[in-house]
Design a protein around this motif. Structure first.
Motif, short mmCIF file in Angstrom:
data_model
loop_
_atom_site.label_atom_id
_atom_site.label_comp_id
_atom_site.label_asym_id
_atom_site.label_seq_id
_atom_site.Cartn_x
_atom_site.Cartn_y
_atom_site.Cartn_z
N THR A 1 5.47 -6.96 7.80
CA THR A 1 5.62 -8.41 7.95
C THR A 1 6.32 -9.01 6.74
OG1 THR A 1 3.62 -8.53 9.32
CG2 THR A 1 4.38 -10.58 8.30
N THR A 2 5.92 -8.57 5.56
CA THR A 2 6.55 -9.04 4.33
C THR A 2 8.02 -8.61 4.26
OG1 THR A 2 4.44 -8.93 3.16
CG2 THR A 2 6.42 -8.97 1.81
N ASN B 1 -1.09 -4.83 14.53
CA ASN B 1 -2.27 -4.11 14.06
C ASN B 1 -3.00 -3.37 15.19
OD1 ASN B 1 -4.44 -3.24 12.47
ND2 ASN B 1 -5.56 -5.14 12.81
N PRO C 1 0.13 -11.10 1.23
CA PRO C 1 -0.20 -10.02 2.15
C PRO C 1 -0.83 -8.85 1.42
CG PRO C 1 2.04 -10.79 2.47
CD PRO C 1 1.54 -11.42 1.23
N ARG C 2 -1.60 -8.04 2.17
CA ARG C 2 -2.25 -6.89 1.56
C ARG C 2 -1.25 -5.93 0.96
NH1 ARG C 2 -4.94 -7.77 6.27
NH2 ARG C 2 -7.15 -8.32 6.11
N ASP D 1 0.95 -5.49 7.34
CA ASP D 1 1.29 -6.58 6.43
C ASP D 1 2.54 -6.26 5.62
OD1 ASP D 1 -0.83 -8.13 7.24
OD2 ASP D 1 -2.19 -7.39 5.71
N LYS E 1 -3.94 -1.95 8.54
CA LYS E 1 -3.60 -3.36 8.32
C LYS E 1 -2.61 -3.51 7.17
CE LYS E 1 -8.02 -5.30 9.89
NZ LYS E 1 -9.25 -6.01 9.44
N LYS E 2 -2.79 -2.69 6.13
CA LYS E 2 -1.89 -2.76 4.99
C LYS E 2 -0.46 -2.45 5.40
CE LYS E 2 -2.30 0.33 1.64
NZ LYS E 2 -2.79 1.00 0.41
#
Length: 412
Positions: free
Chosen positions: A79-80, A45, A390-391, A76, A72-73
């Motif tokens: 990450t997912t 981020n 997550p977002r 995330d 941030k979205k």
């Protein structure tokens, strides 16, 4: 525990236009940030913010908080994606599906959910209105609808971010709430066994059968209608398909919520725990004829199990998952195991002792006995905290359906 309350917004045409422009701008910015992250191989981020923050604010006219949430979205979402690649959810390493997911940057649909914090969104619960930031300025006194129970939960437990999303021309806010849990019942007097099935959605060891015949008839009718509309392939047929695409899922989810609520309430009332089958991987283990595949694929046993688990955790009811092997062939009275015991889908007749019972009720009694034995040996409740969403998948939070990040995605 964290739960999500979904409320429906009732914006005026002018307010709806402002929301649509905002959501489109935020997701266009997120897609651009995703491309930068993919090119640079930077998915953290704060590091990504150094490369994109100023450009996102100026180019798409986003405020400071909206720009940060868009970045941030993206983080995330990657990450997912990385977790799904590692878990094999997108195919094995080197497969076509894996390469397709890993070799392109993530793209966000124009209607993907956008997170809002308390600096961008304020709730007036008593008046049933919200004040929300848009690219056109602050929009005040936007009405929303909610039930009395939802309003109470919002007023008492709302905490954290809310997600704005659009679905089929309707606008929603998904508010995160921190709801207190009841203390776990560590000394249940017994267990309530639940046998999950397709013909009978759930059968309890008390003999209560929650049949799914009506739902299955509706699914068959909807499947036939979808086939006819797809063959026509006209603009009007496509519009009808879009209108009906989520109807069946909403109906099934509503039925699962009602069943889960009833099961947990009964277990809490009687001081018992809940025993469920561990059906992980059952779709891969069974072999089906072609006419059975659509029915089996639409079996939402996992969703029902999740609903029971989180409602039980909220109520302090322990949940134990047991091995489902041979529960439908084992006599609940004498323990004799024989394939011939299952004389039909509906009936069980023991070849050893002559015991006759409804097949699903017999299975649920075996599930109850196995859970009680596991509990006596020191097993722990398997109703854990709901997983953090997550977002990038904000629209898939508990009790929510919404399309979010559309992965075409990255090499990690």
């Amino acid at each position: 525990m964290k739960l999500v309350v979904q409320v429906k917004l009732a914006p005026t045409p002018k307010q709806a236009a402002a929301l649509e422009a905002t959501l489109r701008a935020c997701n266009e910015a997120a897609t651009w940030v995703s491309e930068i992250a993919f090119e640079r191989g930077e998915f953290k981020n704060f590091a990504l913010r150094r490369h994109t923050y100023d450009a996102v604010k100026s180019r798409w006219n986003l405020g400071a908080q909206a720009a940060q949430h868009s970045i941030k979205k993206v983080c995330d979402a990657y990450t997912t994606l990385k977790a799904n690649l590692r878990a094999g959810n997108l195919g094995s390493l080197g497969s076509r599906r894996y390469r397709k997911a890993a070799q392109k940057p993530i793209a966000f649909r124009p209607q993907s959910a956008q997170p809002y914090d308390d600096r961008m969104l304020s709730w007036q619960t008593a008046e049933r209105t919200v004040s929300i930031w848009t690219t056109s300025g602050r929009v005040k006194n936007m009405a929303f609808t909610a039930s009395v129970e939802q309003l109470a939960v919002l007023a008492l437990y709302r905490k954290g971010e809310s997600d704005l999303l659009e679905r089929d021309g309707m606008w929603f806010l998904n508010a995160t709430c921190e709801v207190p849990e009841a203390p776990l019942n560590t000394g249940p007097v017994d267990f309530l066994g639940i046998d999950l099935g397709i013909v009978n959605i759930a059968t309890t060891s008390d003999g209560e059968i929650m049949a799914g015949r009506g739902l299955n008839r509706t699914r068959l009718r909807e499947r036939g209608l979808r086939t006819k509309l797809q063959k026509k392939n006209t603009p009007s047929a496509k519009r009808r398909l879009r209108r009906r695409r989520r109807k069946e899922a909403r109906r099934a989810r509503d039925i699962n919520h009602k069943i889960a609520k009833h099961v947990v309430a009964e277990a809490e009332r009687t001081g018992r725990g809940i025993a469920l089958e561990d059906l992980t991987g059952i779709r891969e283990r069974v072999r089906l004829r072609k006419p059975q595949r659509a029915t089996h694929s639409s079996w939402s046993f996992r969703q029902l199990g999740q609903f029971i688990a989180y409602k039980a955790r909220k109520a302090g009811v322990p949940v134990v998952h047991v091995d489902p092997a041979y529960t439908s062939r084992t006599c609940a009275e004498c323990g004799h195991i024989d394939k011939a015991n299952r004389v039909s889908q509906a009936w069980f007749a023991c070849r050893n002792c002559g015991f006759v019972d409804h097949a699903d009720r017999n299975s649920s009694r075996n599930i109850r006995a196995r859970a009680w034995e596991l509990w006596r040996r020191g097993a722990q409740s398997t109703a854990p905290a709901p997983p953090r969403t997550p977002r990038s998948e904000a629209g898939r939070k508990r009790s929510i359906t919404a399309s979010d990040a559309h992965c075409a995605s990255p090499s990690l």
